[in-house]
Write a protein that holds these residues in place. Structure first.
Motif, PDB file in Angstrom:
ATOM      1  N   GLY A 110       0.803  -1.135   0.012  1.00  0.00           N
ATOM      2  CA  GLY A 110      -0.058   0.113   0.242  1.00  0.00           C
ATOM      3  C   GLY A 110       0.726   1.193   0.029  1.00  0.00           C
ATOM      4  N   GLU A 111       2.089   1.243   0.164  1.00  0.00           N
ATOM      5  CA  GLU A 111       3.000   2.443   0.200  1.00  0.00           C
ATOM      6  C   GLU A 111       2.911   3.095  -1.355  1.00  0.00           C
ATOM      7  OE1 GLU A 111       7.515   3.433   0.637  1.00  0.00           O
ATOM      8  OE2 GLU A 111       6.685   2.252   2.051  1.00  0.00           O
ATOM      9  N   GLN A 112       2.654   4.228  -1.464  1.00  0.00           N
ATOM     10  CA  GLN A 112       2.571   5.057  -2.835  1.00  0.00           C
ATOM     11  C   GLN A 112       4.049   5.037  -3.388  1.00  0.00           C
ATOM     12  OE1 GLN A 112      -0.003   6.190  -4.453  1.00  0.00           O
ATOM     13  NE2 GLN A 112       1.044   6.734  -6.150  1.00  0.00           N
ATOM     14  N   PRO A 113       4.354   4.445  -4.637  1.00  0.00           N
ATOM     15  CA  PRO A 113       5.505   4.419  -5.312  1.00  0.00           C
ATOM     16  C   PRO A 113       5.535   5.672  -5.955  1.00  0.00           C
ATOM     17  CG  PRO A 113       3.727   3.181  -6.659  1.00  0.00           C
ATOM     18  CD  PRO A 113       3.200   3.827  -5.370  1.00  0.00           C
ATOM     19  N   SER A 114       7.023   5.991  -6.205  1.00  0.00           N
ATOM     20  CA  SER A 114       7.473   7.108  -7.042  1.00  0.00           C
ATOM     21  C   SER A 114       7.195   7.180  -8.342  1.00  0.00           C
ATOM     22  CB  SER A 114       8.808   7.459  -6.753  1.00  0.00           C
ATOM     23  OG  SER A 114       9.616   6.460  -7.394  1.00  0.00           O
ATOM     24  N   LEU A 115       7.117   8.166  -9.029  1.00  0.00           N
ATOM     25  CA  LEU A 115       6.948   8.260 -10.469  1.00  0.00           C
ATOM     26  C   LEU A 115       7.781   7.509 -11.208  1.00  0.00           C
ATOM     27  CD1 LEU A 115       5.343   9.462 -12.755  1.00  0.00           C
ATOM     28  CD2 LEU A 115       6.624  11.507 -12.897  1.00  0.00           C
ATOM     29  N   GLU A 116       9.099   7.508 -10.920  1.00  0.00           N
ATOM     30  CA  GLU A 116      10.367   6.733 -11.467  1.00  0.00           C
ATOM     31  C   GLU A 116       9.941   5.135 -11.269  1.00  0.00           C
ATOM     32  OE1 GLU A 116      14.886   6.110 -11.279  1.00  0.00           O
ATOM     33  OE2 GLU A 116      13.823   7.680  -9.953  1.00  0.00           O
ATOM     34  N   THR A 117       9.341   4.712 -10.159  1.00  0.00           N
ATOM     35  CA  THR A 117       9.133   3.666  -9.789  1.00  0.00           C
ATOM     36  C   THR A 117       7.913   2.847 -10.682  1.00  0.00           C
ATOM     37  OG1 THR A 117      10.128   3.603  -7.539  1.00  0.00           O
ATOM     38  CG2 THR A 117       8.583   1.677  -8.034  1.00  0.00           C
ATOM     39  N   LEU A 118       6.888   3.833 -10.854  1.00  0.00           N
ATOM     40  CA  LEU A 118       5.972   3.460 -11.493  1.00  0.00           C
ATOM     41  C   LEU A 118       6.109   3.212 -13.184  1.00  0.00           C
ATOM     42  CD1 LEU A 118       2.921   5.575  -9.814  1.00  0.00           C
ATOM     43  CD2 LEU A 118       2.881   3.256 -10.089  1.00  0.00           C
ATOM     44  N   SER A 119       7.079   4.165 -13.639  1.00  0.00           N
ATOM     45  CA  SER A 119       7.260   4.350 -15.021  1.00  0.00           C
ATOM     46  C   SER A 119       8.231   2.806 -15.121  1.00  0.00           C
ATOM     47  CB  SER A 119       8.324   5.343 -15.194  1.00  0.00           C
ATOM     48  OG  SER A 119       8.809   5.334 -16.493  1.00  0.00           O
ATOM     49  N   ALA A 120       8.878   2.595 -14.017  1.00  0.00           N
ATOM     50  CA  ALA A 120       9.724   1.287 -14.210  1.00  0.00           C
ATOM     51  C   ALA A 120       8.783  -0.141 -14.425  1.00  0.00           C
ATOM     52  CB  ALA A 120      10.929   1.012 -13.378  1.00  0.00           C
ATOM     53  N   LEU A 121       7.863   0.132 -13.612  1.00  0.00           N
ATOM     54  CA  LEU A 121       6.943  -1.188 -13.386  1.00  0.00           C
ATOM     55  C   LEU A 121       5.947  -1.117 -14.724  1.00  0.00           C
ATOM     56  CD1 LEU A 121       5.914  -0.928  -9.762  1.00  0.00           C
ATOM     57  CD2 LEU A 121       6.988  -2.849 -10.858  1.00  0.00           C
ATOM     58  N   ALA A 122       5.420  -0.100 -15.268  1.00  0.00           N
ATOM     59  CA  ALA A 122       4.732   0.054 -16.297  1.00  0.00           C
ATOM     60  C   ALA A 122       5.643  -0.467 -17.651  1.00  0.00           C
ATOM     61  CB  ALA A 122       4.312   1.585 -16.816  1.00  0.00           C
ATOM     62  N   ASP A 168       1.145  10.308 -17.132  1.00  0.00           N
ATOM     63  CA  ASP A 168       1.711   9.620 -18.364  1.00  0.00           C
ATOM     64  C   ASP A 168       2.176  10.811 -19.286  1.00  0.00           C
ATOM     65  OD1 ASP A 168       1.299   7.027 -17.786  1.00  0.00           O
ATOM     66  OD2 ASP A 168      -0.741   7.069 -18.827  1.00  0.00           O
ATOM     67  N   GLN A 169       1.660  11.780 -19.466  1.00  0.00           N
ATOM     68  CA  GLN A 169       2.090  12.997 -20.232  1.00  0.00           C
ATOM     69  C   GLN A 169       3.203  13.452 -19.592  1.00  0.00           C
ATOM     70  OE1 GLN A 169       0.938  13.669 -23.481  1.00  0.00           O
ATOM     71  NE2 GLN A 169       2.691  14.899 -23.456  1.00  0.00           N
ATOM     72  N   VAL A 170       3.519  13.635 -18.479  1.00  0.00           N
ATOM     73  CA  VAL A 170       4.695  14.081 -17.552  1.00  0.00           C
ATOM     74  C   VAL A 170       5.718  13.184 -17.965  1.00  0.00           C
ATOM     75  CG1 VAL A 170       5.864  14.414 -15.519  1.00  0.00           C
ATOM     76  CG2 VAL A 170       3.406  15.363 -15.682  1.00  0.00           C
ATOM     77  N   ILE A 171       5.643  12.148 -18.132  1.00  0.00           N
ATOM     78  CA  ILE A 171       6.611  11.051 -18.240  1.00  0.00           C
ATOM     79  C   ILE A 171       6.911  11.212 -19.536  1.00  0.00           C
ATOM     80  CG2 ILE A 171       7.301   8.621 -18.590  1.00  0.00           C
ATOM     81  CD1 ILE A 171       5.388   8.120 -15.955  1.00  0.00           C
ATOM     82  N   VAL A 172       6.296  11.298 -20.760  1.00  0.00           N
ATOM     83  CA  VAL A 172       6.239  11.714 -21.966  1.00  0.00           C
ATOM     84  C   VAL A 172       7.399  12.730 -22.302  1.00  0.00           C
ATOM     85  CG1 VAL A 172       5.495  12.254 -24.292  1.00  0.00           C
ATOM     86  CG2 VAL A 172       4.691  10.091 -22.802  1.00  0.00           C
ATOM     87  N   ASP A 173       6.643  13.779 -21.603  1.00  0.00           N
ATOM     88  CA  ASP A 173       7.464  14.938 -21.693  1.00  0.00           C
ATOM     89  C   ASP A 173       8.972  15.153 -21.027  1.00  0.00           C
ATOM     90  OD1 ASP A 173       5.113  16.140 -22.914  1.00  0.00           O
ATOM     91  OD2 ASP A 173       4.606  17.152 -20.958  1.00  0.00           O
ATOM     92  N   ALA A 174       9.239  14.562 -20.120  1.00  0.00           N
ATOM     93  CA  ALA A 174      10.425  14.209 -19.549  1.00  0.00           C
ATOM     94  C   ALA A 174      11.234  13.620 -20.338  1.00  0.00           C
ATOM     95  CB  ALA A 174      10.200  13.482 -18.131  1.00  0.00           C
ATOM     96  N   ARG A 175      10.920  12.290 -20.788  1.00  0.00           N
ATOM     97  CA  ARG A 175      11.598  11.677 -21.869  1.00  0.00           C
ATOM     98  C   ARG A 175      11.887  12.489 -23.139  1.00  0.00           C
ATOM     99  NH1 ARG A 175       8.466   5.976 -21.384  1.00  0.00           N
ATOM    100  NH2 ARG A 175       9.576   5.184 -19.486  1.00  0.00           N
TER     101      ARG A 175
END
Length: 155
Positions: A38-50, A72-79
């Protein structure tokens, strides 16, 4: 459904252990355990799991809302930004190497002429403009584009 249940559900559907998932996602086993508890993962962790599950980040979270689609758009923009910065640095290194070679060639063939300096100045100016666009004006350009898009859509 929260992201911890979704991660557990996807992991079990693929018959992976927590250790296997952690290894494939380049995470620690403890991180996978925390997420499933139940711990909230970071955006980086979510991205790796996805990436491991071959789904979008928003598919890992509780519901598909505008906020999660924005994630999802934040990740696309960061990449995209990372890619632009990488290309800039490659162009910078190329320019320095080529200009140094041209300078040496210029000194060897006609020391009284300074044609290699003109090449370096022009190339440097182009890189300066590109660097300003990527590192300094990125937010300003993005805001202008959003405002312009909204005006066009209102027509």
């Amino acid at each position: 459904m929260n992201s911890s249940n979704r991660v557990r559900e996807l992991r079990l559907a693929k018959a992976w252990s927590q250790e296997q998932l952690a290894e494939m996602a380049s995470l620690s086993v403890r991180t996978v355990q925390r997420i499933e508890n139940g711990e909230q993962p970071s955006l980086e962790t979510l991205s790796a799991l996805a990436a491991v599950f071959e789904i979008r980040v928003s598919d890992l979270t509780a519901s598909v809302s505008a906020g999660e689609q924005a994630l999802d758009q934040v990740i696309v923009d960061a990449r995209k930004q990372l890619s632009e910065e990488t290309h800039f640095y490659k162009a910078l290194v190329t320019a320095v190497v080529v200009c140094a070679i041209l300078y040496l060639l210029n000194r060897q063939t006609s020391a009284e002429s300074h044609w290699s300096a003109w090449v370096a100045i022009i190339w440097g100016a182009l890189l300066l403009v590109r660097g300003l666009r990527i590192f300094v004006l990125r937010g300003v350009i993005g805001k202008w584009q959003n405002n312009r898009l909204q005006r066009i859509l209102r027509k």
